[in-house]
Scaffold this active site. Structure first.
Site, PDB file in Angstrom:
ATOM      1  N   GLU A 100      33.680  40.405  36.345  1.00 20.99           N
ATOM      2  CA  GLU A 100      34.589  39.008  36.774  1.00 20.99           C
ATOM      3  C   GLU A 100      34.029  38.036  35.774  1.00 20.99           C
ATOM      4  O   GLU A 100      35.347  37.243  34.791  1.00 20.99           O
ATOM      5  CB  GLU A 100      34.444  38.583  38.399  1.00 20.99           C
ATOM      6  CG  GLU A 100      34.936  39.176  39.054  1.00 20.99           C
ATOM      7  CD  GLU A 100      33.849  40.022  39.739  1.00 20.99           C
ATOM      8  OE1 GLU A 100      32.598  40.695  38.774  1.00 20.99           O
ATOM      9  OE2 GLU A 100      33.336  39.947  41.073  1.00 20.99           O
ATOM     10  N   CYS A 134      29.343  35.604  41.289  1.00 18.89           N
ATOM     11  CA  CYS A 134      30.789  35.242  40.544  1.00 18.89           C
ATOM     12  C   CYS A 134      30.783  34.376  41.326  1.00 18.89           C
ATOM     13  O   CYS A 134      32.303  33.890  40.984  1.00 18.89           O
ATOM     14  CB  CYS A 134      31.486  36.715  40.182  1.00 18.89           C
ATOM     15  SG  CYS A 134      30.635  37.993  39.445  1.00 18.89           S
TER      16      CYS A 134
HETATM   17 ZN   LIG Z   1      29.464  39.244  40.005  1.00 18.63          ZN
END
Ligand SMILES: [Zn+2]
Length: 145
Positions: A62, A105
């Site tokens: 990501e 993330c």
């Molecule tokens: Zn991550």
């Protein structure tokens, strides 16, 4: 937390983009996760995770996708983001599947777009959730609100 919403055609396209990214760059123990995000301006960027011998240097897919977006067009927000894991050949009974973003993330996605949608696993299928619902009580410095 709100119930995750069903996926749209655009969401399925994003999953396909993430899947294509990791299928193209898969390396056992090094690249196993692909990600794709759609910016608020409608552009799609992909990434794959960067594993590392020194584990703490590893970077999630990501973050790589977001980094590519910021380099190419600047920060235009995140409409939707997804990550998928390509299982290693030894997991013969597994197939590529949507995975939840890790905690770090979730922080990163929230920082770049607090209204981002995140495609998450939902039983054997996938569904869309709001990043704020995936990250209650987000990290704040001191008394910042
Ligand atoms: Zn991550």
């Amino acid at each position: 937390m709100k119930k995750p919403a069903a996926l749209s055609k655009a969401d399925r396209e994003l999953i396909a983009a993430a899947s294509a990214a990791i299928k193209a760059r898969y390396r056992d123990d090094w690249q196993e996760v692909g990600a794709a995000l759609r910016t608020r301006s409608g552009k799609i960027f992909t990434g794959v995770n960067l594993d590392a011998y020194l584990g703490r240097m590893a970077v999630c897919a990501e973050a790589v996708a977001l980094g590519r977006a910021v380099v190419e067009i600047g920060d235009e927000g995140i409409d939707t983001i997804v990550a998928v894991r390509q299982p290693p050949p030894r997991e013969k009974d597994q197939s590529i599947a949507v995975v939840s973003p890790c905690g770090a993330c979730r922080e990163l996605i929230f920082d770049y777009d607090p209204k981002a949608r995140v495609i998450v696993p939902n039983g054997k299928k996938a569904a869309a959730a709001q990043i704020a619902d995936l990250l209650p009580n987000k990290y704040r410095r001191g008394s910042e609100t």
